[in-house]
Scaffold this motif. Structure first.
Motif, mmCIF file in Angstrom:
data_model
loop_
_atom_site.group_PDB
_atom_site.id
_atom_site.type_symbol
_atom_site.label_atom_id
_atom_site.label_comp_id
_atom_site.label_asym_id
_atom_site.label_seq_id
_atom_site.Cartn_x
_atom_site.Cartn_y
_atom_site.Cartn_z
ATOM 1 N N THR A 169 26.119 39.156 44.957
ATOM 2 C CA THR A 169 27.345 38.375 45.030
ATOM 3 C C THR A 169 28.474 39.230 45.589
ATOM 4 O O THR A 169 28.537 40.423 45.317
ATOM 5 N N ASN A 170 29.366 38.606 46.341
ATOM 6 C CA ASN A 170 30.616 39.245 46.741
ATOM 7 C C ASN A 170 31.751 38.732 45.870
ATOM 8 O O ASN A 170 31.809 37.531 45.574
ATOM 9 N N ILE A 171 32.672 39.617 45.507
ATOM 10 C CA ILE A 171 33.922 39.174 44.903
ATOM 11 C C ILE A 171 35.053 39.843 45.668
ATOM 12 O O ILE A 171 35.096 41.070 45.803
ATOM 13 N N ALA A 172 35.946 39.036 46.231
ATOM 14 C CA ALA A 172 36.995 39.525 47.113
ATOM 15 C C ALA A 172 38.345 39.427 46.417
ATOM 16 O O ALA A 172 38.877 38.331 46.246
ATOM 17 N N PRO A 173 38.906 40.561 46.012
ATOM 18 C CA PRO A 173 40.240 40.520 45.403
ATOM 19 C C PRO A 173 41.346 40.484 46.443
ATOM 20 O O PRO A 173 41.193 40.980 47.566
ATOM 21 N N GLY A 174 42.473 39.915 46.040
ATOM 22 C CA GLY A 174 43.697 40.032 46.824
ATOM 23 C C GLY A 174 44.447 41.264 46.365
ATOM 24 O O GLY A 174 43.842 42.294 46.047
ATOM 25 N N ARG A 221 37.961 39.531 34.180
ATOM 26 C CA ARG A 221 37.508 38.237 33.631
ATOM 27 C C ARG A 221 36.584 37.534 34.618
ATOM 28 O O ARG A 221 35.570 36.938 34.233
ATOM 29 N N ALA A 222 36.945 37.592 35.907
ATOM 30 C CA ALA A 222 36.126 36.927 36.923
ATOM 31 C C ALA A 222 34.740 37.567 37.005
ATOM 32 O O ALA A 222 33.721 36.864 37.095
ATOM 33 N N TYR A 236 33.111 34.881 45.964
ATOM 34 C CA TYR A 236 34.185 34.549 45.028
ATOM 35 C C TYR A 236 35.465 35.229 45.533
ATOM 36 O O TYR A 236 35.413 36.336 46.073
ATOM 37 N N LYS A 237 36.597 34.544 45.375
ATOM 38 C CA LYS A 237 37.888 35.123 45.740
ATOM 39 C C LYS A 237 38.794 35.103 44.515
ATOM 40 O O LYS A 237 38.867 34.088 43.820
#
Length: 268
Positions: A169-174, A221-222, A236-237
């Protein structure tokens, strides 16, 4: 038994926050740092020495976790570096270092952990990318490129590893309020540079965005929710609404219109 979670770059910033959050949720967390002795008394979970650009140190850290716990259930590929500057004036060694750390580094860690996850018949790899990886941002072009490369590679890797029971999975933070701005490489503002004024203004704006960023606990949390999801999504962003919405706008707006929007935002 609670899941064994392996987090790279867990001595500060998002990685540290994720490690603390998951530790408090009862996970067996192992973090890494290039200099773990500096931080060992600051976190309640073990910090192992690891540099993602050195495959031997990766193998040693993974071997230690397996010898102690017999499994690695979750890998959070978080270690990375920031880099800013006009692409023309950014030294080639710094460009290479950014790719070695942000792209090749996570691939090294994935390659090292996959044999154990195959042996277990399950596992979950979460790659921390960036919303900046969805677009070429002025004076952050190299950083955007490293994260975009990891995003796309994960899409392919995910399909290759499903047969082994391994999710990816990718999770992309701002922008989040962390110490990333102080630790990233900034190409110097050079006297006589044609980019000096525009780059200087953009750099000030970027640092302000980090200072005003969201609480990194939101990322923790994400990631916790993703770990607990049986069939996670590919992407996910996590970030401010406008940062996430900018990805949608890039999909629907003509290229020149989107470019003008970015240039207005950065006052270019």
């Amino acid at each position: 038994m609670s899941k064994v979670v392996f987090i790279t770059g867990a001595s500060s910033g998002i990685g540290r926050t994720v490690g603390l959050y998951l530790h408090n949720k009862g996970y067996q967390v192992f973090g890494t740092s290039r200099s773990p002795e500096k931080y060992k008394d600051e976190v309640p979970f073990p910090l192992l020495e690891l540099d993602v650009t050195h495959p031997d140190s990766i193998a040693n850290a993974i071997g230690e976790i397996i010898s102690r716990k017999g499994a690695i259930d979750v890998l959070v590929n978080n270690a990375g570096v920031g880099i800013t500057g006009p692409i023309e004036e950014t030294p080639t060694p710094e460009i290479r270092n950014a790719f070695e750390t942000n792209f090749y580094g996570p691939l090294h860690v994935i390659k090292a952990v996959l044999p154990q996850m195959r042996k277990q018949g399950n596992g979950h790899i979460i790659n921390v990318t960036s919303i900046a990886g969805y677009m070429g941002l002025p004076y952050r072009g190299i950083y955007s490129a490293t994260k975009a490369a990891l995003e796309v590679t994960t899409e392919a890797y995910r399909m290759e590893t499903k047969q082994f029971g391994v999710e990816m999975t990718n999770i992309a933070p701002g922008d989040f309020a962390t110490n990333i701005a102080s630790g990233r490489y900034h190409a110097p503002l050079m006297e006589g540079s044609p980019y000096k004024e525009a780059y200087g203004n953009t750099l000030q704006m970027m640092n302000q965005h980090v200072d005003e960023g969201k609480d990194p606990t939101e990322m923790a949390r994400a990631i916790h929710r993703i770990i607990e999801t049986k069939h996670p999504k590919t992407h996910y962003k996590v970030g401010a609404f406008l940062q996430k919405f900018s990805i949608v706008l890039k999909r629907v707006l003509p290229g020149k219109m989107y470019e003008k929007m970015l240039m207005r935002h950065y006052k270019l």
